[in-house]
Scaffold this motif. Structure first.
Motif, PDB file in Angstrom:
ATOM      1  N   SER A 300      -1.410   0.045 -20.499  1.00 31.78           N
ATOM      2  CA  SER A 300      -2.874   0.045 -20.513  1.00 31.78           C
ATOM      3  C   SER A 300      -3.452   1.338 -19.948  1.00 31.78           C
ATOM      4  O   SER A 300      -4.669   1.529 -19.948  1.00 31.78           O
ATOM      5  CB  SER A 300      -3.394  -1.142 -19.706  1.00 31.78           C
ATOM      6  OG  SER A 300      -3.095  -0.982 -18.329  1.00 31.78           O
ATOM      7  N   GLY A 301      -2.569   2.210 -19.451  1.00 29.96           N
ATOM      8  CA  GLY A 301      -3.034   3.494 -18.933  1.00 29.96           C
ATOM      9  C   GLY A 301      -3.371   3.473 -17.457  1.00 29.96           C
ATOM     10  O   GLY A 301      -3.855   4.475 -16.918  1.00 29.96           O
ATOM     11  N   SER A 302      -3.114   2.360 -16.779  1.00 30.24           N
ATOM     12  CA  SER A 302      -3.401   2.291 -15.339  1.00 30.24           C
ATOM     13  C   SER A 302      -2.125   2.482 -14.534  1.00 30.24           C
ATOM     14  O   SER A 302      -1.019   2.450 -15.074  1.00 30.24           O
ATOM     15  CB  SER A 302      -4.058   0.950 -14.983  1.00 30.24           C
ATOM     16  OG  SER A 302      -3.196  -0.114 -15.313  1.00 30.24           O
ATOM     17  N   ILE A 303      -2.296   2.687 -13.230  1.00 30.95           N
ATOM     18  CA  ILE A 303      -1.154   2.861 -12.344  1.00 30.95           C
ATOM     19  C   ILE A 303      -0.702   1.491 -11.858  1.00 30.95           C
ATOM     20  O   ILE A 303      -1.515   0.711 -11.372  1.00 30.95           O
ATOM     21  CB  ILE A 303      -1.535   3.748 -11.137  1.00 30.95           C
ATOM     22  CG1 ILE A 303      -1.957   5.138 -11.621  1.00 30.95           C
ATOM     23  CG2 ILE A 303      -0.380   3.869 -10.155  1.00 30.95           C
ATOM     24  CD1 ILE A 303      -2.483   6.035 -10.518  1.00 30.95           C
ATOM     25  N   PRO A 304       0.581   1.163 -12.003  1.00 29.59           N
ATOM     26  CA  PRO A 304       1.048  -0.149 -11.539  1.00 29.59           C
ATOM     27  C   PRO A 304       0.761  -0.349 -10.049  1.00 29.59           C
ATOM     28  O   PRO A 304       1.061   0.522  -9.230  1.00 29.59           O
ATOM     29  CB  PRO A 304       2.559  -0.105 -11.793  1.00 29.59           C
ATOM     30  CG  PRO A 304       2.744   0.929 -12.844  1.00 29.59           C
ATOM     31  CD  PRO A 304       1.671   1.953 -12.595  1.00 29.59           C
ATOM     32  N   SER A 305       0.149  -1.456  -9.728  1.00 33.50           N
ATOM     33  CA  SER A 305      -0.133  -1.806  -8.336  1.00 33.50           C
ATOM     34  C   SER A 305       0.785  -2.950  -7.935  1.00 33.50           C
ATOM     35  O   SER A 305       0.829  -3.979  -8.614  1.00 33.50           O
ATOM     36  CB  SER A 305      -1.596  -2.227  -8.181  1.00 33.50           C
ATOM     37  OG  SER A 305      -1.772  -3.058  -7.051  1.00 33.50           O
ATOM     38  N   MET A 306       1.517  -2.752  -6.845  1.00 35.88           N
ATOM     39  CA  MET A 306       2.411  -3.814  -6.392  1.00 35.88           C
ATOM     40  C   MET A 306       1.621  -5.050  -5.997  1.00 35.88           C
ATOM     41  O   MET A 306       2.054  -6.176  -6.215  1.00 35.88           O
ATOM     42  CB  MET A 306       3.271  -3.303  -5.233  1.00 35.88           C
ATOM     43  CG  MET A 306       4.359  -2.344  -5.699  1.00 35.88           C
ATOM     44  SD  MET A 306       5.395  -1.720  -4.378  1.00 35.88           S
ATOM     45  CE  MET A 306       4.499  -0.260  -3.898  1.00 35.88           C
ATOM     46  N   GLU A 307       0.424  -4.835  -5.430  1.00 33.02           N
ATOM     47  CA  GLU A 307      -0.414  -5.958  -5.046  1.00 33.02           C
ATOM     48  C   GLU A 307      -0.867  -6.739  -6.284  1.00 33.02           C
ATOM     49  O   GLU A 307      -0.793  -7.979  -6.311  1.00 33.02           O
ATOM     50  CB  GLU A 307      -1.634  -5.471  -4.262  1.00 33.02           C
ATOM     51  CG  GLU A 307      -2.510  -6.587  -3.726  1.00 33.02           C
ATOM     52  CD  GLU A 307      -3.674  -6.055  -2.912  1.00 33.02           C
ATOM     53  OE1 GLU A 307      -3.709  -6.329  -1.709  1.00 33.02           O
ATOM     54  OE2 GLU A 307      -4.548  -5.365  -3.478  1.00 33.02           O
ATOM     55  N   ASN A 308      -1.316  -6.013  -7.315  1.00 34.28           N
ATOM     56  CA  ASN A 308      -1.744  -6.685  -8.559  1.00 34.28           C
ATOM     57  C   ASN A 308      -0.591  -7.427  -9.214  1.00 34.28           C
ATOM     58  O   ASN A 308      -0.763  -8.527  -9.754  1.00 34.28           O
ATOM     59  CB  ASN A 308      -2.314  -5.664  -9.545  1.00 34.28           C
ATOM     60  CG  ASN A 308      -3.757  -5.317  -9.239  1.00 34.28           C
ATOM     61  OD1 ASN A 308      -4.438  -6.049  -8.519  1.00 34.28           O
ATOM     62  ND2 ASN A 308      -4.227  -4.205  -9.764  1.00 34.28           N
ATOM     63  N   ALA A 309       0.591  -6.800  -9.198  1.00 35.38           N
ATOM     64  CA  ALA A 309       1.766  -7.432  -9.809  1.00 35.38           C
ATOM     65  C   ALA A 309       2.116  -8.726  -9.091  1.00 35.38           C
ATOM     66  O   ALA A 309       2.474  -9.727  -9.727  1.00 35.38           O
ATOM     67  CB  ALA A 309       2.955  -6.475  -9.782  1.00 35.38           C
ATOM     68  N   VAL A 310       2.007  -8.710  -7.764  1.00 34.22           N
ATOM     69  CA  VAL A 310       2.300  -9.913  -6.982  1.00 34.22           C
ATOM     70  C   VAL A 310       1.276 -11.010  -7.285  1.00 34.22           C
ATOM     71  O   VAL A 310       1.631 -12.185  -7.429  1.00 34.22           O
ATOM     72  CB  VAL A 310       2.328  -9.593  -5.473  1.00 34.22           C
ATOM     73  CG1 VAL A 310       2.380 -10.857  -4.635  1.00 34.22           C
ATOM     74  CG2 VAL A 310       3.527  -8.701  -5.147  1.00 34.22           C
ATOM     75  N   VAL A 311       0.006 -10.608  -7.389  1.00 35.88           N
ATOM     76  CA  VAL A 311      -1.052 -11.588  -7.704  1.00 35.88           C
ATOM     77  C   VAL A 311      -0.808 -12.207  -9.086  1.00 35.88           C
ATOM     78  O   VAL A 311      -0.915 -13.432  -9.264  1.00 35.88           O
ATOM     79  CB  VAL A 311      -2.449 -10.919  -7.652  1.00 35.88           C
ATOM     80  CG1 VAL A 311      -3.508 -11.844  -8.237  1.00 35.88           C
ATOM     81  CG2 VAL A 311      -2.801 -10.552  -6.210  1.00 35.88           C
ATOM     82  N   ALA A 312      -0.468 -11.352 -10.066  1.00 38.95           N
ATOM     83  CA  ALA A 312      -0.199 -11.853 -11.418  1.00 38.95           C
ATOM     84  C   ALA A 312       1.014 -12.773 -11.424  1.00 38.95           C
ATOM     85  O   ALA A 312       1.016 -13.826 -12.077  1.00 38.95           O
ATOM     86  CB  ALA A 312       0.025 -10.678 -12.375  1.00 38.95           C
ATOM     87  N   LEU A 313       2.046 -12.372 -10.677  1.00 34.90           N
ATOM     88  CA  LEU A 313       3.253 -13.193 -10.605  1.00 34.90           C
ATOM     89  C   LEU A 313       2.960 -14.519  -9.911  1.00 34.90           C
ATOM     90  O   LEU A 313       3.476 -15.574 -10.316  1.00 34.90           O
ATOM     91  CB  LEU A 313       4.366 -12.445  -9.861  1.00 34.90           C
ATOM     92  CG  LEU A 313       5.701 -13.181  -9.738  1.00 34.90           C
ATOM     93  CD1 LEU A 313       6.299 -13.447 -11.116  1.00 34.90           C
ATOM     94  CD2 LEU A 313       6.676 -12.389  -8.879  1.00 34.90           C
TER      95      LEU A 313
END
Length: 610
Positions: A300-313
């Motif tokens: 999507s052109g954004s920088i992977p965020s570990m916090e966002n990934a954890v929230v999505a998971l």
């Protein structure tokens, strides 16, 4: 898995995507995973080491030319050789610096993904750990541009959160291939780890040259939470190297074989389970989910965020936890359906309690970061609905059994009614005696279930008109006797009705008490889970503080005042977090009871009443 599959596809146009087949494979793995990824320049023998870790001679493509064989990131899941009930996930990455790609950004993303996905990252290089080798690992200096810890753009812009990387990043292993030097420093023998430590020493000074020299070393030291080194002799002659996957082990250099065994044993014994901040250990399916989340961010052109990934998971895992807990309740309750009806309501409620407890255990073991308790709400609602469904089945089974029993017991009476046997002088007395006998026989039978009184009342009500006709037709009875008989019949019917109402009220109170127990169990298990999570965070913070203190000590020895001050600021922030986490669990639970579950019991009771 009998052979590797591509996990992340790297296309010629520079785009990447997750292979759906790989995700489907990972979705079947519910064991905890140890994830070992390898990176390094292409044609340096990475695939050979990964095949050895898998316990196979072939699998990951070795190749024998100057052309890079591995594209994207390939995955091989095998049973862990040492850790029981664990899966070892091996990630072989596309070689860095492939001239055919012509896209250095693509290399950076492959490196960043290997870091994000691994619990141990192996860097593979040729020759020695010198400045040229450091130049090859320049991708580590770009990690702060490729990965964010926090989701907030503002925090990422004004606050350096790179100090938090050590909390998330894997352990680091440097494998130096074709090493032909003596492990010696200043005339003394040194270990492989000391060789790496010396190579990562920083230089003093602030000139651009010194900063360029130090930067990759600082990143390796400060981002990864442990550092290990292995050196390997040249495995075979040049001719054999071109066909290494078909060369017998006996034909390889003995020292190389032993070095490879030491490397594999270390990885098996020391590589940790892949986990997220806060101690959530990952399974194959959650690993696949988070890989898909990271790749989607990049696409999507954004920088992977570990916090966002954890929230999505967390959303995926918590939804899955609700479904699995709900299914567990169904699985356990369905085992009892064939035994319905239960003799009493208490027996049914005990079954519900047992199944509810098991279901809640499933939810608590699989959920994480359900911070607003949204998914626990969903589970409560689902289990209340399911309980009502099984309760209805239990009542229906009771009704069917009771009606069948009454039909059997009243067969002779029904025949006599049809034949007019009671429509004779003295017939009313005979009818009443036989009715009471039938009722007594009915009540003596066990296993009728929770609807026995209601079904009996309905049966007797259906006979009221017949009873009245027989009474009126009985010429042996005086009018006063008939009126008295009518009054007695009315009083008996009213008494049975009151008994049924009292029984229903008692059952309702028991139902409410049962739901209160369930509510209390949810609060108790939640309290335990929160306490365990807080303890994990506390342990993680304590570990990170110790690591930062070690870094600070090394910086002090080297005279790096600026770095010492930065580390001091990080340590102060971590200690402040520890203080904030010292709130008494009792006060937290008071907050839960007043803000998390208010009205929950009321909603449950309303559903019960409906």
């Amino acid at each position: 898995m009998e052979y590797p599959v591509c996990l992340i596809e790297n296309h010629d146009d520079g785009t990447i995507q997750v292979n759906k087949k790989a995700l489907e494979i990972l979705s079947r793995f519910t064991q905890k995973v140890v994830v070992v990824g390898i990176v390094g320049k292409y044609r340096t023998g990475k695939s050979y080491l990964m095949n050895k870790l898998a316990g196979h001679k072939n699998g990951f493509s070795l190749g024998s030319t100057v052309q890079s064989m591995t594209k994207g990131i390939w995955m091989w899941c095998v049973p862990h050789p040492v850790k029981r009930d664990h899966t070892l996930v091996l990630l072989d990455t596309e070689g860095l610096g492939d001239v055919e790609k012509g896209n250095s950004q693509n290399d950076s993303w492959i490196f960043a993904l290997a870091v994000l996905l691994s619990s141990t990252l192996v860097f593979n290089s040729i020759g020695t750990i010198d400045q040229q080798a450091m130049d090859q690992i320049h991708y580590v200096t770009e990690l702060t541009e490729k990965i964010k810890v926090k989701a907030s753009e503002q925090q990422s812009e004004f606050h350096d959160d790179s100090g938090e990387f050590k909390r998330f990043f894997p352990s680091f292993v440097w494998c130096v291939r074709d090493f032909n030097l003596k492990l010696e420093l200043n005339g003394k023998d040194i270990t492989e780890d000391e060789y790496l430590k010396n190579a990562l020493k920083l230089k003093t000074g602030m000139s651009p040259a010194v900063r360029n020299y130090n930067f990759p070393r600082e990143c390796l030291l400060h981002y990864f939470h442990s550092h290990k080194c292995f050196v390997f002799d040249r495995p075979a002659s040049k001719a054999d190297l071109q066909n290494l996957d078909n060369v017998a082990e006996s034909q390889l250099d003995h020292a190389f074989v032993q070095q490879t065994k030491r490397f594999c044993q270390y990885i098996y014994e020391k590589s940790p389970v892949k986990s997220l901040s806060g101690g959530f250990t990952m399974t194959g399916r959650s690993f696949g989910d988070i890989a898909a989340s990271y790749v989607e961010s990049i696409r999507s052109g954004s920088i992977p965020s570990m916090e966002n990934a954890v929230v999505a998971l967390a959303k995926i895992e918590n939804s899955r936890a609700v479904n699995e807990a709900s299914s567990k309740y169904d699985e356990l309750m369905s085992q009892h359906v064939s035994k319905f009806p239960t003799e009493t309501q208490d027996e049914f409620l005990n079954l519900d309690k047992e199944c509810h407890t098991e279901a809640l255990n499933v939810f608590m073991n699989n959920s994480f970061k359900d911070e607003n308790h949204e998914y626990q709400y969903k589970l409560i609602d689902e289990l209340v609905i399911k309980k009502a469904k099984y309760q209805q089945q239990n009542e229906q089974a009771s009704e069917i059994k009771c009606r069948g029993l009454l039909q059997e017991l009243s067969a002779e009476m029904e025949k006599r009614i049809r034949e007019g046997k009671y429509s004779v002088p003295g017939g009313y007395k005979q009818f009443i005696e036989e009715k009471k006998s039938l009722e007594a026989d009915y009540l003596r039978v066990k296993g009728k279930g929770v609807k026995s009184l209601e079904v009996l009342q309905q049966f007797l009500k259906e006979k009221e008109s017949v009873e009245s006709t027989i009474l009126m037709a009985d010429k042996t009875l005086q009018e006063t006797e008939k009126k008295m008989a009518e009054q007695n019949a009315k009083r008996e019917a009213e008494a049975r009705a009151r008994e049924i109402v009292e029984k229903k009220n008692m059952e309702l109170q028991k139902n409410i008490a049962n739901q209160q127990e369930s509510y209390d169990m949810h609060v108790k298990m939640l309290e335990k889970k929160m306490s365990e999570e807080r303890e994990k965070i506390k342990e993680e913070n304590n570990w990170l503080i110790k690591e930062k203190l070690k870094e600070q000590e090394e910086m002090m020895k080297g005279g790096f005042k600026t770095q010492c001050q930065m580390l001091e600021d990080e340590i102060r922030g971590l200690r402040q977090q520890q203080q904030e986490n010292k709130r008494e669990p009792s006060s937290l639970m008071e907050e839960i009871i007043t803000t998390f579950l208010p009205g929950t019991l009321g909603r449950i009771v309303k559903k019960v009443l409906l």
